[in-house]
Scaffold this motif. Structure first.
Motif, PDB file in Angstrom:
ATOM      1  N   LEU A  94      14.494  21.127  30.894  1.00 38.83           N
ATOM      2  CA  LEU A  94      15.545  21.865  30.194  1.00 38.83           C
ATOM      3  C   LEU A  94      15.251  23.342  30.349  1.00 38.83           C
ATOM      4  O   LEU A  94      14.122  23.790  30.104  1.00 38.83           O
ATOM      5  CB  LEU A  94      15.566  21.497  28.704  1.00 38.83           C
ATOM      6  CG  LEU A  94      16.417  22.389  27.794  1.00 38.83           C
ATOM      7  CD1 LEU A  94      17.892  22.351  28.197  1.00 38.83           C
ATOM      8  CD2 LEU A  94      16.254  21.983  26.342  1.00 38.83           C
ATOM      9  N   LYS A  95      16.269  24.093  30.770  1.00 34.58           N
ATOM     10  CA  LYS A  95      16.172  25.554  30.823  1.00 34.58           C
ATOM     11  C   LYS A  95      17.237  26.119  29.902  1.00 34.58           C
ATOM     12  O   LYS A  95      18.395  25.699  29.952  1.00 34.58           O
ATOM     13  CB  LYS A  95      16.408  26.083  32.237  1.00 34.58           C
ATOM     14  CG  LYS A  95      15.296  25.821  33.202  1.00 34.58           C
ATOM     15  CD  LYS A  95      15.590  26.494  34.537  1.00 34.58           C
ATOM     16  CE  LYS A  95      14.472  26.282  35.519  1.00 34.58           C
ATOM     17  NZ  LYS A  95      14.735  26.978  36.797  1.00 34.58           N
ATOM     18  N   VAL A  96      16.827  27.050  29.037  1.00 38.21           N
ATOM     19  CA  VAL A  96      17.755  27.763  28.170  1.00 38.21           C
ATOM     20  C   VAL A  96      17.759  29.205  28.658  1.00 38.21           C
ATOM     21  O   VAL A  96      16.748  29.903  28.540  1.00 38.21           O
ATOM     22  CB  VAL A  96      17.340  27.693  26.686  1.00 38.21           C
ATOM     23  CG1 VAL A  96      18.342  28.434  25.812  1.00 38.21           C
ATOM     24  CG2 VAL A  96      17.196  26.244  26.236  1.00 38.21           C
ATOM     25  N   THR A  97      18.870  29.627  29.232  1.00 38.48           N
ATOM     26  CA  THR A  97      18.952  30.970  29.785  1.00 38.48           C
ATOM     27  C   THR A  97      19.327  31.975  28.698  1.00 38.48           C
ATOM     28  O   THR A  97      19.895  31.616  27.666  1.00 38.48           O
ATOM     29  CB  THR A  97      19.984  31.034  30.928  1.00 38.48           C
ATOM     30  OG1 THR A  97      21.268  30.667  30.418  1.00 38.48           O
ATOM     31  CG2 THR A  97      19.612  30.088  32.058  1.00 38.48           C
ATOM     32  N   ASN A  98      18.997  33.244  28.933  1.00 38.38           N
ATOM     33  CA  ASN A  98      19.297  34.329  27.988  1.00 38.38           C
ATOM     34  C   ASN A  98      18.905  33.933  26.564  1.00 38.38           C
ATOM     35  O   ASN A  98      19.721  33.935  25.650  1.00 38.38           O
ATOM     36  CB  ASN A  98      20.775  34.726  28.076  1.00 38.38           C
ATOM     37  CG  ASN A  98      21.041  36.032  27.348  1.00 38.38           C
ATOM     38  OD1 ASN A  98      20.148  36.836  27.116  1.00 38.38           O
ATOM     39  ND2 ASN A  98      22.289  36.229  26.971  1.00 38.38           N
ATOM     40  N   PHE A  99      17.646  33.594  26.375  1.00 37.18           N
ATOM     41  CA  PHE A  99      17.103  33.097  25.104  1.00 37.18           C
ATOM     42  C   PHE A  99      17.339  34.114  23.981  1.00 37.18           C
ATOM     43  O   PHE A  99      17.078  35.301  24.143  1.00 37.18           O
ATOM     44  CB  PHE A  99      15.607  32.824  25.267  1.00 37.18           C
ATOM     45  CG  PHE A  99      15.016  32.010  24.173  1.00 37.18           C
ATOM     46  CD1 PHE A  99      15.171  30.643  24.145  1.00 37.18           C
ATOM     47  CD2 PHE A  99      14.299  32.616  23.151  1.00 37.18           C
ATOM     48  CE1 PHE A  99      14.621  29.880  23.131  1.00 37.18           C
ATOM     49  CE2 PHE A  99      13.751  31.865  22.132  1.00 37.18           C
ATOM     50  CZ  PHE A  99      13.914  30.489  22.120  1.00 37.18           C
ATOM     51  N   THR A 100      17.857  33.629  22.840  1.00 36.86           N
ATOM     52  CA  THR A 100      18.128  34.472  21.671  1.00 36.86           C
ATOM     53  C   THR A 100      17.445  33.879  20.440  1.00 36.86           C
ATOM     54  O   THR A 100      16.896  32.773  20.486  1.00 36.86           O
ATOM     55  CB  THR A 100      19.640  34.570  21.396  1.00 36.86           C
ATOM     56  OG1 THR A 100      20.127  33.278  21.000  1.00 36.86           O
ATOM     57  CG2 THR A 100      20.413  35.060  22.613  1.00 36.86           C
ATOM     58  N   LEU A 101      17.535  34.591  19.345  1.00 43.20           N
ATOM     59  CA  LEU A 101      16.970  34.096  18.086  1.00 43.20           C
ATOM     60  C   LEU A 101      17.636  32.785  17.661  1.00 43.20           C
ATOM     61  O   LEU A 101      17.016  31.958  17.007  1.00 43.20           O
ATOM     62  CB  LEU A 101      17.104  35.151  16.992  1.00 43.20           C
ATOM     63  CG  LEU A 101      16.267  36.410  17.191  1.00 43.20           C
ATOM     64  CD1 LEU A 101      16.602  37.457  16.121  1.00 43.20           C
ATOM     65  CD2 LEU A 101      14.781  36.089  17.172  1.00 43.20           C
ATOM     66  N   GLN A 102      18.907  32.587  18.042  1.00 45.97           N
ATOM     67  CA  GLN A 102      19.617  31.349  17.688  1.00 45.97           C
ATOM     68  C   GLN A 102      19.065  30.135  18.438  1.00 45.97           C
ATOM     69  O   GLN A 102      19.329  28.995  18.057  1.00 45.97           O
ATOM     70  CB  GLN A 102      21.118  31.489  17.962  1.00 45.97           C
ATOM     71  CG  GLN A 102      21.843  32.383  16.983  1.00 45.97           C
ATOM     72  CD  GLN A 102      21.590  33.866  17.241  1.00 45.97           C
ATOM     73  OE1 GLN A 102      21.315  34.284  18.367  1.00 45.97           O
ATOM     74  NE2 GLN A 102      21.671  34.667  16.192  1.00 45.97           N
TER      75      GLN A 102
END
Length: 137
Positions: A94-102
């Motif tokens: 799993l890749k989560v791009t543009n990682f944010t606090l959410q």
């Protein structure tokens, strides 16, 4: 043996049973990661073996994000999330791009086999690091 349609129906029934069994699946040790805000969070789960046809279930903070069957496309996307099953069937990513606090939280990957093999699970606790005012647009 069952025909392909019968096997698929049986497999879908297993998806329901999977939810009941998840709490009993022993996890590989939980991994903690820190991801820079705006970067890519990557989680790789390497399973022991490929016994038979399988289902991969990804969860984030105990909410289902995606299920991925053995006979589906190798890559799936859901917004900024990219799910991959390697051709050997042993690795899910799993890749989560543009990682944010959410995106901070607990991620889990479960593998359940249709015919034989013990269920397997990987877990991560993903935290953010960096200045939220400097996120990529």
């Amino acid at each position: 043996m069952c025909n392909r349609k019968g096997c698929l129906e049986l497999f879908l029934q297993w998806m329901t049973i999977l939810e009941l069994c998840i709490s009993m699946v022993p996890a590989q040790s939980q991994k903690e990661k820190f991801v820079a805000l705006g970067e890519v969070a990557e989680m790789n789960c390497v399973f022991e073996f490929v016994y038979s046809d399988f289902l991969i279930l990804w969860k984030w903070n105990n909410s289902e994000m995606l299920s991925h069957r053995y006979d589906e496309s190798v890559i799936k996307t859901d917004g900024k999330r990219i799910f991959t099953i390697w051709s050997n069937g042993r690795t899910a990513r799993l890749k989560v791009t543009n990682f944010t606090l959410q995106d901070v939280g607990q991620y889990s990957c479960y593998k359940r086999y249709l015919f034989s093999g013990k269920p397997e699970m990987c877990e991560w606790l993903i935290n953010a690091q960096g200045d939220p005012t400097k996120l990529k647009n």
